[in-house]
Design a protein around this motif. Structure first.
Motif, PDB file in Angstrom:
ATOM      1  N   VAL A   3       0.809  -1.212   0.000  1.00 20.23           N
ATOM      2  CA  VAL A   3       0.000   0.000   0.000  1.00 20.23           C
ATOM      3  C   VAL A   3       0.842   1.261   0.000  1.00 20.23           C
ATOM      4  O   VAL A   3       0.319   2.353   0.075  1.00 20.23           O
ATOM      5  N   LEU A  32      -7.205  -1.645  -1.562  1.00 19.05           N
ATOM      6  CA  LEU A  32      -6.694  -2.841  -0.902  1.00 19.05           C
ATOM      7  C   LEU A  32      -7.561  -4.006  -1.351  1.00 19.05           C
ATOM      8  O   LEU A  32      -8.777  -4.018  -1.118  1.00 19.05           O
ATOM      9  N   GLU A  36      -5.098  -9.306   0.109  1.00 16.14           N
ATOM     10  CA  GLU A  36      -3.892  -8.501   0.290  1.00 16.14           C
ATOM     11  C   GLU A  36      -3.451  -8.506   1.749  1.00 16.14           C
ATOM     12  O   GLU A  36      -4.251  -8.347   2.660  1.00 16.14           O
TER      13      GLU A  36
END
Length: 233
Positions: A3, A32, A36
């Protein structure tokens, strides 16, 4: 860290609730992705907050069932299974079916709340904002469940509302109903609203079940086609 570059730096005074809100928005918006990994160390550095704050935020999202913690593998965005979808929609059909069974007993005050929820969904559809449509869609179905007239049922539905919103956002990201078939999607909700307003038990029952069945089938297909992020544990 997957991220990096996508999350703003936060102040050290940021609370776990604020971190959870930010992560929740990124999950709902698809930044996201399902599967993940959410590493405490990386998020702590990204947000400039303590690992304890990140851990508490992930705990909030885990209780909302959109993040799961795996022993020795850390936390990941939930990747729905087919069984998850069937279970979630079993709950939804049970609750909305119970509301439909009471359609002929509804008061004008109850129907006013449902009408306001439908009008908000219609306004969001006309504006064309996908995230807003998903939120108003969920609020409409929450209003349907509210017709049961049980505070405990309302509290229960609120407990699965985030998980349901996540499911609806997967539907939107896969099928783009808000841009491809906005009128048709709104018409389905209009028909449900009209059946309740007309206090038609049979029609309300048929429509809420058909709408849920359709979404359930689409979501099972969407989960199978979801852009999943697979990371090494």
């Amino acid at each position: 860290m997957p991220v990096d570059g996508r999350i703003p730096t936060l102040s050290r005074g940021t609370t776990a609730e604020e971190v959870a809100t930010l992560l929740r928005d990124l999950i709902m918006g698809g930044t996201l992705k399902p599967g993940e990994q959410l590493r405490e160390e990386g998020l702590s550095a990204q947000f400039d907050v303590s690992r304890r704050t990140v851990r508490d935020a992930l705990g909030i999202l885990a209780r909302e069932r959109i993040v799961r913690h795996y022993r020795h593998r850390g936390s990941r965005v939930v990747l729905f299974t087919e069984n998850d979808i069937h279970d979630l929609y079993r709950v939804r059909k049970t609750l909305e079916g119970s509301a439909a069974a009471k359609a002929d007993e509804l008061t004008d005050a109850q129907l006013k709340v449902l009408t306001e929820a439908f009008e908000n969904l219609a306004d969001a559809t006309r504006a064309g904002n996908a995230n807003e449509i998903v939120s108003r869609d969920l609020e409409f179905h929450q209003a349907v469940v509210g017709l049961i007239g049980s505070p405990r049922v309302d509290d229960f539905f609120a407990g699965i509302a985030v998980e349901m919103r996540y499911a609806l956002s997967i539907l939107e990201s896969t099928y783009h109903e808000s841009s491809k078939r906005p009128a048709e999607a709104l018409d389905e909700h209009r028909a449900i609203w009209a059946a309740f307003v007309n206090r038609n038990v049979a029609e309300a029952t048929r429509l809420v079940e058909a709408h849920a069945d359709s979404n359930e089938r689409l979501l099972v297909d969407a989960v199978a086609a979801t852009d999943v992020v697979h990371l090494a544990p």
